[in-house]
Design a protein around this motif. Structure first.
Motif, short mmCIF file in Angstrom:
data_model
loop_
_atom_site.label_atom_id
_atom_site.label_comp_id
_atom_site.label_asym_id
_atom_site.label_seq_id
_atom_site.Cartn_x
_atom_site.Cartn_y
_atom_site.Cartn_z
N SER A 1 38.70 59.45 59.59
CA SER A 1 38.61 60.36 58.09
C SER A 1 37.88 61.40 58.98
N ALA B 1 43.19 52.63 50.15
CA ALA B 1 44.28 52.14 50.80
C ALA B 1 45.00 51.21 49.87
N ASP C 1 50.24 53.13 58.61
CA ASP C 1 49.69 52.26 59.80
C ASP C 1 50.94 51.93 60.48
N THR D 1 37.70 50.29 59.95
CA THR D 1 38.65 49.28 60.11
C THR D 1 38.86 48.66 58.72
N LYS E 1 42.52 50.51 63.56
CA LYS E 1 41.31 51.68 62.96
C LYS E 1 42.01 52.43 62.22
N PHE E 2 41.35 53.38 61.13
CA PHE E 2 41.86 54.67 60.85
C PHE E 2 40.55 55.63 60.74
N VAL F 1 43.42 62.15 57.67
CA VAL F 1 43.16 60.90 57.78
C VAL F 1 44.38 60.32 58.86
N ILE F 2 44.09 59.59 59.81
CA ILE F 2 45.13 58.92 60.60
C ILE F 2 44.78 57.48 61.33
N CYS F 3 46.00 56.86 61.34
CA CYS F 3 45.81 55.34 61.57
C CYS F 3 45.93 55.38 62.96
N PHE F 4 45.26 54.42 63.65
CA PHE F 4 45.53 54.10 65.18
C PHE F 4 45.19 52.73 65.47
N ALA G 1 48.31 58.75 55.53
CA ALA G 1 48.80 58.40 57.05
C ALA G 1 49.19 56.71 56.68
N VAL H 1 46.93 54.96 53.81
CA VAL H 1 45.77 55.29 53.62
C VAL H 1 45.76 56.86 53.00
#
Length: 622
Positions: free
Chosen positions: A356, A618, A601, A367, A353-354, A347-350, A599, A608
């Motif tokens: 998976s 979350a 945010d 989101t 958004k994130f 998982v990665i947050c950006f 991850a 997450v």
């Protein structure tokens, strides 16, 4: 003995065992099991010293090695015969001082746990549960296990206490026998040795099996697993802590809290209280239980009149709860079941958004709004598991690495991602980091592959089996299977050792599962083989500046400006104060899963989490 258990002592005193041991070799399968079952029943005497005398005869007087014979027969035995054979083999192995490794012990433990988990054979499950419970070593004159009675006495309930409780509510008390100091010492020594073996096998795997058994619809299986779990939790307060306490707590704490409040049998409620009191004596146990104070108080108040231990626990929990300092408060915002896509591996947050990545090759775009997950896109362009998701340093591209030997580059839109490039990496990608011009990944074999975007590649750190990677300022950090950590200067290929590796018995290493670089510090997470699962170094001079004494097997890690999040094998996330290096909270995932990835945010307000059973959670932080 089946007709009248009280004759067991007379038989043990007069029986000649040598002919039976000799007949083991030429006996049929049915006859052989009758002999082994006879031996197993014979060592359920009400004096520990007598039991061990019989065990020595069984071990030493046969024409061949009885333990080796049992080991061979165990390989081909019928399912319902295995628990009895494994229980006898384990007891014979413990006659000598426990060794670091024993093939007999490993086979016996593996068999017992496998049988306990085998829901296709409920009779075998129950036999395994009864065998484990009887290993505590206390029996009445008829050969029945006294484990429950022993535990009730440890909770402060004995014959003198029965006047405090309705007579029909406490039934597990057998006639007293005179216990000599020699008998008491032999019983204590045995209980410590057998408990140590049971709890330490494969880092507490038995607790997971017992936790599953406690949920069974079969009341006999449920009861046997409950008593065994209570006993072993209690023994963890006596045995040296090797990190098993955390695994046991993750598997069983919530079940004991539920049992304390819901069990109709007063004995079960008292035993649940004993287990919870044992948790209080664990490392960081008091802080853990205070987070459940409201759930525990009702049950303790109801037992207060009948059991002094309840009063003691009430005083401790109420005092601790009232004196709490300000702590970080985490609240579960949402949970999403993605088990149809397999495990959540990355998982990665950006921004808002994130993303998976899942074992079936799916990438999902999410989101989080109004405490709800909104799935924006689900795309499956990888044909095998997506092991890693990375945001490029320029923040405009998503990279995905997969076991299908490709790395894909994705443009990030407002509601969707689009594949713009596919790179053939010619090897499975197990972990991926990306710089502006290079992709570094862990291949199927040794070392780290470094590949430029024009296709040129080279292998670095080729003598190591690398488990995880981190990258910052042109330097690549490798956490390895042998617990070593290296820094690689990508421009020159120079490798510098931060932590040297350690060789483990029979190849059982303590790998580094996660690396994080935050500021000037390197955080490495693995198993607690030397007392600390997390080690912290200064990345300028490699000096060790701290460690976290968690005891858990950490599989994922997220480091923020104030807190460190440790995702553990037992389905928990421990939260540590970064500055004070003490644990401030523990998040429960709700199942005995493995935390695969985490991850934060950008605002460090949402964590997450992805797990091995396909759940995405979350958590919000205040």
């Amino acid at each position: 003995m089946e007709e009248d258990g009280t004759c067991r002592n007379n038989i043990a005193d007069k029986a000649e065992l040598s002919p039976l041991l000799e007949s083991l070799i030429g006996a049929t399968d049915g006859e052989r099991f009758k002999i082994i079952n006879f031996f197993s029943e014979l060592i359920k005497l009400n004096r520990r010293t007598f039991n061990e005398q019989i065990l020595h005869i069984i071990k030493e007087e046969g024409p061949f090695s009885t333990m080796h014979t049992l080991l061979i027969y165990l390989q081909t035995a019928l399912q319902d015969q295995c628990p009895v054979m494994a229980g006898l083999l384990l007891q014979l192995d413990l006659l000598v001082e426990p060794r670091k490794m024993s093939i007999y012990r490993e086979e016996a433990m593996d068999t017992l746990i496998s049988c306990l988990r085998n829901t296709d054979f409920p009779v075998t499950q129950l036999a395994a549960a009864d065998t484990i419970m009887s290993l505590q070593g206390s029996f009445d004159f008829s050969g029945n296990p006294r484990t429950r009675e022993v535990l009730l006495k440890r909770a402060g309930i004995d014959k003198s206490s029965r006047s405090l409780i309705q007579v029909d509510q406490i039934s597990n008390f057998s006639p007293e026998i005179d216990i000599t100091p020699e008998e008491e010492k032999a019983a204590d020594d045995w209980e410590r040795r057998i408990a140590s073996i049971l709890v330490s096998h494969e880092f507490g795997t038995l607790f997971e099996a017992l936790a599953d058994g406690m949920k069974s619809r079969n009341p006999e299986l449920r009861s046997a697993c409950f008593v065994s779990a209570t006993w072993l939790i209690y023994m963890l307060t006596i045995l040296p802590d090797t990190g098993i306490q955390v695994a046991a707590r993750a598997c069983l704490l919530k079940q004991f809290i539920a049992k304390l409040n819901s069990a109709k049998d007063v004995e079960d409620r008292i035993l649940s209280m004993l287990a919870l009191n044992s948790f209080l004596h664990f490392s960081d146990g008091l802080g853990e239980l205070t987070s459940y104070t409201k759930d525990i108080l009702k049950g303790l108040r109801e037992l207060k009149r009948s059991c002094p231990l309840a009063s003691k626990m009430l005083k401790v929990l109420v005092a601790e709860n009232e004196s709490k300092a300000d702590i970080w408060i985490h609240k579960e915002l949402i949970k999403e079941d993605c088990s149809e896509n397999g495990e959540v591996l990355s998982v990665i947050c950006f921004k808002d958004k994130f993303f998976s990545g899942h074992t079936d090759g799916t990438i999902k775009v999410w989101t989080l709004k109004d405490n709800l997950f909104h799935l924006l896109q689900e795309i499956q362009e990888h044909i095998k598991a997506v092991t890693n998701l990375v945001i490029s340093e320029s923040d405009d591209r998503l990279y995905s690495g997969s076991l299908d030997r490709t790395a894909k580059v994705w443009s990030i839109g407002k509601v969707a991602i689009h594949c713009v490039q596919v790179h053939d990496m010619k090897d499975q990608i197990h972990n991926l980091v990306v710089t502006n011009s290079l992709a570094c990944f862990i291949p199927q074999g040794t070392g780290v592959k470094v590949q430029s975007l024009n296709g040129e590649s080279k292998l670095l750190n080729s003598s190591k089996y690398v488990k995880c990677l981190a990258h910052v300022h042109g330097k690549l950090y490798c956490g390895c299977h042998d617990s070593s950590v290296q820094e690689i200067h990508l421009a020159t290929g120079t490798v510098s050792a931060i932590q040297s590796g350690s060789r483990r018995l029979l190849g059982k290493a303590n790998p580094i599962h996660a690396l994080q670089i935050h500021g000037e510090l390197i955080y490495a997470a693995g198993s607690s083989f030397d007392g600390s699962a997390i080690k912290i170094w200064n990345n300028s001079n490699y000096s060790m500046v701290g460690s976290l004494q968690t005891g858990s097997e950490v599989r994922a890690m997220a480091v923020g400006s104030e807190l460190i999040y440790l995702g553990c094998k037992g389905g928990t996330v421990e939260i540590w104060d970064k500055k004070k290096q003490n644990r401030v909270d523990t998040l429960q995932m709700g199942t005995n899963c493995r935390v695969n990835c985490m991850a934060l945010d950008s605002n460090e307000e949402v964590l997450v989490i992805g797990t091995s059973d396909g759940q995405i959670q979350a958590w919000g932080m205040n």
